[in-house]
Structure formats: C-alpha cells, structure tokens
Enzyme design. Structure first.
Site, PDB file in Angstrom:
ATOM      1  CB  SER A 146      42.003  43.178  40.230  1.00 31.57           C
ATOM      2  OG  SER A 146      41.692  41.835  40.537  1.00 31.57           O
ATOM      3  CE1 TYR A 159      46.322  42.224  43.664  1.00 32.46           C
ATOM      4  CE2 TYR A 159      44.080  41.485  43.217  1.00 32.46           C
ATOM      5  CZ  TYR A 159      45.327  41.862  42.762  1.00 32.46           C
ATOM      6  OH  TYR A 159      45.585  41.894  41.414  1.00 32.46           O
TER       7      TYR A 159
END
Ligand code: NDP
Length: 256
Positions: A146, A159
C-alpha cells in the site's frame, strides 16, 4: 492469448481476495495471459461469480472458500488447488482489510485482526505453496502492500504496520527462495476505486478530492490498472526481478 515472455498458459495462480477489487483485476490479467485461477475468499457467492467470469476468458477457474487467517483452512485451500488444477506456479497475497481508528483507541483484537488478515495470511499462504513451487523448479509470489508501506497514517496504525511488514516479508522470501527460482515482489497500490476505499470515502470527509489533487495522473486507480503488473510479476518477463516493491499509483508516491 499472450505469447512470449508474458505467456502464462499452463500455469496455475492462487489469488487471495480474488473475488473483487484489486484481486479480481489481477486475476483477470493472469487469466487473459492464459493462467488457470483459484479464487480465494470468504464470501462463497462472490467467489463463485468471479470464477465463472474468469472461465469466460477461456481458462479453468475454481473458487475455494477460505479464511486466509486460518492455517488449517489455508493448507486445505492449497491442497485442493493442487489436486484440482494440477500445479501451483503463482501466488497473489492480496486479501486485506482496514479498521480505521487512531493508535490510542484501536482495540488489541482489532490490531490482531488486521495483522492476521493482511500480513500473517501472506506468511501462511507462502509457506503452504513453497513445496509445490520448489518441486516444480520455480514460482512467483506477489504481495500487495500500500502507500502505507511507505507513509504513516494517523487513522490506520495496524494497517500501516501490516503493509510495512509485508514489504520486509517479501524481501525475506525473495532472499530465502532465490536459489529455488522463486521470485517474490510486492505491489504498492495508490488510491484505487474498490469496496474498501468506497467505505473510506464515505467515512473521511473530502477524501475523494484530496486524492485527486495529490495524484499526478489526476484520477483514482481502477482495478484493471493491476492486470499488467500482475502478468509481468507472474511471468518469465520478471525472471531476474525479486524483492522489489513497485508502486502502481499514478505517481502518488513521488508527488512532492
Ligand atoms: P476489497 O475489499 O474489494 O477486497 C478485499 C478482498 O479480500 C476481498 O476479496 C475479500 O473477500 C478478501 N478478504 C478479506 N479478508 C479475508 C479473509 N480473512 N480471508 C480471505 N479473503 C479475505 O479491497 P481492495 O481490492 O481495495 O483491496 C485488496 C488489497 O489491496 C488489500 O490488501 C488492500 O489492503 C490493498 N490496497 C488497496 C488499496 C485501494 O485503494 N483500494 C490501496 C492500497 C492497498 P471476502 O470478503 O470474500 O473474504
């Protein structure tokens, strides 16, 4: 059908979270290049529909209902894929979730859930496919990171930790398994229009426009933007490419 260094005919790919979003975009690319696909997800109906769509591209595709945080379920998924599709050449570790909360209020159970889904699952799946790849003389592992593999995020500590961790896990597999002719690489998506970010856009005021303003390409990514990178990293074309983390972000990560 693709020919030459990008040809994947006769190859078999497992795509976790392949029933929608980025995973489905990658699965479609791999199928268009000729690979048979195992679609892995918890939602049986969604996975079956995705597999049916992939079969229309002329390849074999099965759906294997699996919670990738569960080692026994992962082992059974890999065993079934091998039994039904005959080999395992490509693993895409794409399944992922986010729980949006700052570090001071994130519950330890929420932390565990995000880490297990986004990071531990990649370890479990990679470990489970390794014997088949080694025996076949090589393989390809593609892990999904990400922008939060690079940047911090006040609202996504678990995350970001999972996505930073997956890059280091990728590098470790790349080093450990290079002599087995297994290449492991990570893809770092920018902001892509999927169910995951649709929820984020609802929850975070102004997110849509902020992303547009910061992305040099001037648009959100689409799931089809992931077909090409999947084929490259899954094919002979990337035979000497390993341990990398490649942004697919319309320039988001190089914007000053
Ligand atoms: P989606 O929510 O559309 O897809 C997530 C997928 O993961 C679904 O197919 C879901 O299937 C699967 N999944 C989640 N938990 C599990 C589990 N425990 N076991 C098996 N499958 C699971 O999101 P995206 O396509 O956006 O996300 C895909 C990946 O890309 C994620 O790793 C995400 O972090 C990453 N990413 C996305 C970005 C974006 O902008 N969209 C940006 C950067 C990274 P099911 O519900 O059936 O289990």
């Amino acid at each position: 059908m693709t020919t030459g260094p990008f040809d994947l005919s006769g190859k078999v790919a497992i795509v976790t979270g392949g029933n929608g979003g980025i995973g489905l975009g990658m699965a479609r690319g791999l199928a268009q290049a000729g690979a048979d696909i195992a679609v892995v997800g918890r939602n049986e109906t969604k996975s079956a529909a995705a597999a049916a769509g992939l079969r229309k591209l002329g390849v074999k595709a099965i759906s294997v209902t699996t919670d990738v945080t569960d080692k026994a379920a992962v082992d059974a998924m890999v065993e079934r894929t091998y039994r039904e599709l005959g080999r395992i050449d490509i693993l895409v570790n794409n399944a992922g979730i986010n729980i949006r909360r700052p570090p001071q209020t994130l519950d330890p159970a929420e932390w565990d859930s995000v880490i297990r889904t986004n990071l531990t699952s990649a370890f479990l799946c990679s470990q489970a496919v390794y014997p088949a790849m080694k025996a076949a003389g090589g393989g390809k592992i593609i892990n999904i990171g990400s922008m939060m593999s690079i940047f911090g995020a006040s609202f996504a500590p678990a995350y970001a930790a999972s996505k930073g961790g997956i890059v280091q896990f990728t590098r470790s597999c790349a080093v450990a398994w290079a002599r087995d002719n297994i290449q492991a690489n990570a893809v770092l998506p920018g902001w892509i229009d999927t169910d995951l970010t649709r929820r984020a856009r609802e929850e975070i005021d102004g997110l849509h426009d902020k992303v547009l303003a910061r992305t040099p390409a001037g648009r959100w990514g689409a799931i089809d933007d992931f077909a090409g990178i999947a084929v490259f990293l899954a094919s002979a074309a990337s035979g000497f490419v390993t341990g990398t983390a490649i942004p697919v972000d319309g320039g988001f990560s190089i914007m000053g």
